[in-house]
Write a protein that holds these residues in place. Structure first.
Motif, PDB file in Angstrom:
ATOM      1  N   SER A 159       0.828  -1.196   0.000  1.00 54.18           N
ATOM      2  CA  SER A 159       0.000   0.000   0.000  1.00 54.18           C
ATOM      3  C   SER A 159       0.866   1.250   0.000  1.00 54.18           C
ATOM      4  O   SER A 159       1.993   1.242   0.495  1.00 54.18           O
ATOM      5  CB  SER A 159      -0.917   0.008   1.228  1.00 54.18           C
ATOM      6  OG  SER A 159      -0.155   0.038   2.417  1.00 54.18           O
ATOM      7  N   THR A 160       0.344   2.305  -0.561  1.00 54.63           N
ATOM      8  CA  THR A 160       1.037   3.584  -0.575  1.00 54.63           C
ATOM      9  C   THR A 160       0.330   4.546   0.371  1.00 54.63           C
ATOM     10  O   THR A 160      -0.770   4.262   0.855  1.00 54.63           O
ATOM     11  CB  THR A 160       1.041   4.189  -1.984  1.00 54.63           C
ATOM     12  OG1 THR A 160      -0.322   4.507  -2.349  1.00 54.63           O
ATOM     13  CG2 THR A 160       1.628   3.219  -3.003  1.00 54.63           C
ATOM     14  N   THR A 161       0.956   5.671   0.611  1.00 54.19           N
ATOM     15  CA  THR A 161       0.331   6.688   1.449  1.00 54.19           C
ATOM     16  C   THR A 161      -1.016   7.090   0.864  1.00 54.19           C
ATOM     17  O   THR A 161      -2.007   7.236   1.589  1.00 54.19           O
ATOM     18  CB  THR A 161       1.248   7.925   1.569  1.00 54.19           C
ATOM     19  OG1 THR A 161       2.486   7.526   2.168  1.00 54.19           O
ATOM     20  CG2 THR A 161       0.602   9.010   2.419  1.00 54.19           C
ATOM     21  N   THR A 162      -1.073   7.221  -0.448  1.00 55.87           N
ATOM     22  CA  THR A 162      -2.319   7.629  -1.108  1.00 55.87           C
ATOM     23  C   THR A 162      -3.396   6.568  -0.957  1.00 55.87           C
ATOM     24  O   THR A 162      -4.536   6.877  -0.596  1.00 55.87           O
ATOM     25  CB  THR A 162      -2.079   7.903  -2.604  1.00 55.87           C
ATOM     26  OG1 THR A 162      -1.146   8.972  -2.744  1.00 55.87           O
ATOM     27  CG2 THR A 162      -3.381   8.285  -3.293  1.00 55.87           C
ATOM     28  N   SER A 163      -3.067   5.313  -1.221  1.00 53.36           N
ATOM     29  CA  SER A 163      -4.088   4.261  -1.166  1.00 53.36           C
ATOM     30  C   SER A 163      -4.612   4.072   0.258  1.00 53.36           C
ATOM     31  O   SER A 163      -5.815   3.866   0.460  1.00 53.36           O
ATOM     32  CB  SER A 163      -3.537   2.946  -1.706  1.00 53.36           C
ATOM     33  OG  SER A 163      -2.474   2.459  -0.900  1.00 53.36           O
ATOM     34  N   THR A 164      -3.736   4.155   1.248  1.00 50.74           N
ATOM     35  CA  THR A 164      -4.177   4.003   2.631  1.00 50.74           C
ATOM     36  C   THR A 164      -5.047   5.179   3.052  1.00 50.74           C
ATOM     37  O   THR A 164      -6.101   4.995   3.674  1.00 50.74           O
ATOM     38  CB  THR A 164      -2.973   3.894   3.580  1.00 50.74           C
ATOM     39  OG1 THR A 164      -2.158   2.789   3.189  1.00 50.74           O
ATOM     40  CG2 THR A 164      -3.434   3.691   5.019  1.00 50.74           C
ATOM     41  N   TYR A 165      -4.619   6.381   2.694  1.00 56.03           N
ATOM     42  CA  TYR A 165      -5.410   7.572   3.030  1.00 56.03           C
ATOM     43  C   TYR A 165      -6.804   7.492   2.417  1.00 56.03           C
ATOM     44  O   TYR A 165      -7.806   7.741   3.087  1.00 56.03           O
ATOM     45  CB  TYR A 165      -4.698   8.836   2.554  1.00 56.03           C
ATOM     46  CG  TYR A 165      -5.636  10.010   2.421  1.00 56.03           C
ATOM     47  CD1 TYR A 165      -6.145  10.655   3.545  1.00 56.03           C
ATOM     48  CD2 TYR A 165      -6.068  10.447   1.159  1.00 56.03           C
ATOM     49  CE1 TYR A 165      -7.045  11.703   3.427  1.00 56.03           C
ATOM     50  CE2 TYR A 165      -6.948  11.492   1.034  1.00 56.03           C
ATOM     51  CZ  TYR A 165      -7.439  12.112   2.175  1.00 56.03           C
ATOM     52  OH  TYR A 165      -8.336  13.141   2.051  1.00 56.03           O
ATOM     53  N   LEU A 166      -6.880   7.128   1.142  1.00 54.23           N
ATOM     54  CA  LEU A 166      -8.172   7.062   0.461  1.00 54.23           C
ATOM     55  C   LEU A 166      -9.067   5.983   1.062  1.00 54.23           C
ATOM     56  O   LEU A 166     -10.285   6.158   1.160  1.00 54.23           O
ATOM     57  CB  LEU A 166      -7.976   6.815  -1.036  1.00 54.23           C
ATOM     58  CG  LEU A 166      -7.406   7.991  -1.838  1.00 54.23           C
ATOM     59  CD1 LEU A 166      -7.151   7.582  -3.282  1.00 54.23           C
ATOM     60  CD2 LEU A 166      -8.346   9.191  -1.781  1.00 54.23           C
ATOM     61  N   SER A 167      -8.473   4.879   1.458  1.00 58.75           N
ATOM     62  CA  SER A 167      -9.249   3.811   2.086  1.00 58.75           C
ATOM     63  C   SER A 167      -9.906   4.311   3.372  1.00 58.75           C
ATOM     64  O   SER A 167     -11.083   4.023   3.636  1.00 58.75           O
ATOM     65  CB  SER A 167      -8.343   2.617   2.396  1.00 58.75           C
ATOM     66  OG  SER A 167      -9.058   1.612   3.094  1.00 58.75           O
ATOM     67  N   ILE A 168      -9.153   5.068   4.147  1.00 60.16           N
ATOM     68  CA  ILE A 168      -9.694   5.610   5.402  1.00 60.16           C
ATOM     69  C   ILE A 168     -10.722   6.699   5.122  1.00 60.16           C
ATOM     70  O   ILE A 168     -11.819   6.706   5.695  1.00 60.16           O
ATOM     71  CB  ILE A 168      -8.563   6.161   6.281  1.00 60.16           C
ATOM     72  CG1 ILE A 168      -7.625   5.031   6.708  1.00 60.16           C
ATOM     73  CG2 ILE A 168      -9.130   6.871   7.512  1.00 60.16           C
ATOM     74  CD1 ILE A 168      -6.365   5.504   7.368  1.00 60.16           C
ATOM     75  N   GLU A 169     -10.389   7.601   4.238  1.00 56.88           N
ATOM     76  CA  GLU A 169     -11.272   8.732   3.946  1.00 56.88           C
ATOM     77  C   GLU A 169     -12.609   8.248   3.377  1.00 56.88           C
ATOM     78  O   GLU A 169     -13.663   8.819   3.685  1.00 56.88           O
ATOM     79  CB  GLU A 169     -10.589   9.682   2.953  1.00 56.88           C
ATOM     80  CG  GLU A 169     -11.355  10.958   2.672  1.00 56.88           C
ATOM     81  CD  GLU A 169     -11.558  11.819   3.906  1.00 56.88           C
ATOM     82  OE1 GLU A 169     -12.516  12.622   3.908  1.00 56.88           O
ATOM     83  OE2 GLU A 169     -10.771  11.694   4.865  1.00 56.88           O
ATOM     84  N   ASN A 170     -12.584   7.206   2.573  1.00 61.27           N
ATOM     85  CA  ASN A 170     -13.819   6.691   1.971  1.00 61.27           C
ATOM     86  C   ASN A 170     -14.632   5.811   2.914  1.00 61.27           C
ATOM     87  O   ASN A 170     -15.777   5.467   2.603  1.00 61.27           O
ATOM     88  CB  ASN A 170     -13.480   5.905   0.698  1.00 61.27           C
ATOM     89  CG  ASN A 170     -12.934   6.793  -0.405  1.00 61.27           C
ATOM     90  OD1 ASN A 170     -13.231   7.981  -0.463  1.00 61.27           O
ATOM     91  ND2 ASN A 170     -12.118   6.225  -1.277  1.00 61.27           N
ATOM     92  N   ASN A 171     -14.035   5.435   4.039  1.00 63.68           N
ATOM     93  CA  ASN A 171     -14.735   4.606   5.031  1.00 63.68           C
ATOM     94  C   ASN A 171     -14.530   5.194   6.427  1.00 63.68           C
ATOM     95  O   ASN A 171     -14.335   4.463   7.398  1.00 63.68           O
ATOM     96  CB  ASN A 171     -14.205   3.170   4.986  1.00 63.68           C
ATOM     97  CG  ASN A 171     -14.375   2.512   3.629  1.00 63.68           C
ATOM     98  OD1 ASN A 171     -15.448   2.022   3.315  1.00 63.68           O
ATOM     99  ND2 ASN A 171     -13.315   2.506   2.838  1.00 63.68           N
ATOM    100  N   LEU A 172     -14.593   6.521   6.499  1.00 63.06           N
ATOM    101  CA  LEU A 172     -14.196   7.212   7.723  1.00 63.06           C
ATOM    102  C   LEU A 172     -15.042   6.820   8.924  1.00 63.06           C
ATOM    103  O   LEU A 172     -14.519   6.607  10.018  1.00 63.06           O
ATOM    104  CB  LEU A 172     -14.248   8.730   7.511  1.00 63.06           C
ATOM    105  CG  LEU A 172     -13.661   9.596   8.630  1.00 63.06           C
ATOM    106  CD1 LEU A 172     -12.201   9.207   8.890  1.00 63.06           C
ATOM    107  CD2 LEU A 172     -13.756  11.069   8.260  1.00 63.06           C
ATOM    108  N   ALA A 173     -16.347   6.712   8.739  1.00 59.36           N
ATOM    109  CA  ALA A 173     -17.229   6.379   9.862  1.00 59.36           C
ATOM    110  C   ALA A 173     -16.863   5.027  10.464  1.00 59.36           C
ATOM    111  O   ALA A 173     -16.856   4.863  11.695  1.00 59.36           O
ATOM    112  CB  ALA A 173     -18.683   6.383   9.409  1.00 59.36           C
TER     113      ALA A 173
END
Length: 287
Positions: free
Chosen positions: A2-16
């Motif tokens: 995983s990259t910084t971008t992919s991990t960030y997006l995974s969290i941001e898209n499933n933040l709740a």
């Protein structure tokens, strides 16, 4: 990997979902339960400052956890409130002090205001966000910084706030490939921030998302997939192509500040991004 971008997006898209998971972590849950059960017993500033667990929770929720032993400063901030522009909270460089003083506004609203259901919920949510960011930072500091930037950037009101917040400053410098302390006075640095990253961009969800994703992409380029501790500097020689290319961003910035017409027709972001990309192509990136 995983990259910084992919991990960030995974969290941001499933933040709740991530927020719920972190709230149920044993250490976080225990701290929150103690806070909720005891904050209503606070009747004065001294009560809050004198209870280490409550104060630590409250400060951590507003990004000031490392100030828990600085009781004199915390007391002065709370006593001053936020009503006056000259109040201590409003004059400290770190904007988190003003947010903390507004949330625990003994001066204007009295002690009971900090233990209403709404106030407790707000502080708990802020604490969970801090815990989530800290947890992610153990794996990739870039993800932690991205989440912080996404959350905090829309709340600031001045380019000086960026200079006073080391996390926002690091994000800004990574996005645009500049090191502000090479450009002189604080007013000059603030002017650079304003030119490259207008405050209006930070309250525009689309532009903010673009800036955050640009940060994660640049961070991955600098530190490789999975990131690394942001306190570890890149190894750049003092001579040769690498240094010359890194200095391209500095040269462009000097032109921008002097109004050099050779840079007209291109956005400063585009110019700096190109200079940074050139320099990155000459680096042996970590991984």
């Amino acid at each position: 990997m995983s990259t910084t971008t992919s991990t960030y997006l995974s969290i941001e898209n499933n933040l709740a979902r991530y927020q719920t998971m972190i709230a149920n972590e044993p250490a976080v849950k225990t701290a929150t339960e103690y806070y909720a059960a005891n904050i209503g017993k606070v009747t004065s500033i001294s009560d809050l400052v004198g209870n280490y667990r409550l104060l630590s929770y409250a400060l951590t929720a507003y990004g000031l956890g490392d100030q828990v032993d600085n009781k004199a400063l915390v007391t002065q901030v709370l006593e001053g409130g936020v009503s006056s522009s000259k109040a201590l909270a409003n004059t400290l460089a770190n904007p988190n002090w003003a947010k903390f003083a507004a949330a625990f506004n003994f001066a204007a609203n009295g002690a009971s205001s900090i233990s209403t259901a709404s106030a407790i919920s707000t502080t708990e949510s802020a604490y969970d966000e801090q815990a989530l960011e800290g947890q992610q930072g153990q794996q990739d500091v870039g993800v932690q910084l991205a989440l912080y930037f996404q959350r905090v950037a829309p709340t600031i009101t001045s380019s000086y706030n960026v200079l006073g917040d080391e996390n926002l400053l690091e994000a800004f410098q990574t996005i645009f490939g500049v090191t502000l302390n090479t450009y002189g006075s604080i007013d000059t640095n603030a002017s650079i921030v304003s030119k490259l990253m207008p405050m209006s961009d930070l309250t525009d969800p689309t532009k903010l998302k673009q800036l955050t994703e640009r940060f994660t992409a640049q961070y991955t380029l600098l530190y490789g997939p999975g990131g690394q501790d942001a306190s570890t500097p890149l190894s750049v020689t003092s001579s040769g192509t690498t240094t010359g290319n890194l200095n391209a961003a500095t040269s462009i910035m000097s032109g921008i500040l002097s109004g050099n017409s050779s840079y007209s027709g291109s956005s400063t972001a585009e110019l700096l991004s190109g200079a940074l990309l050139t320099s990155l192509q000459s680096l042996s990136l970590g991984g």
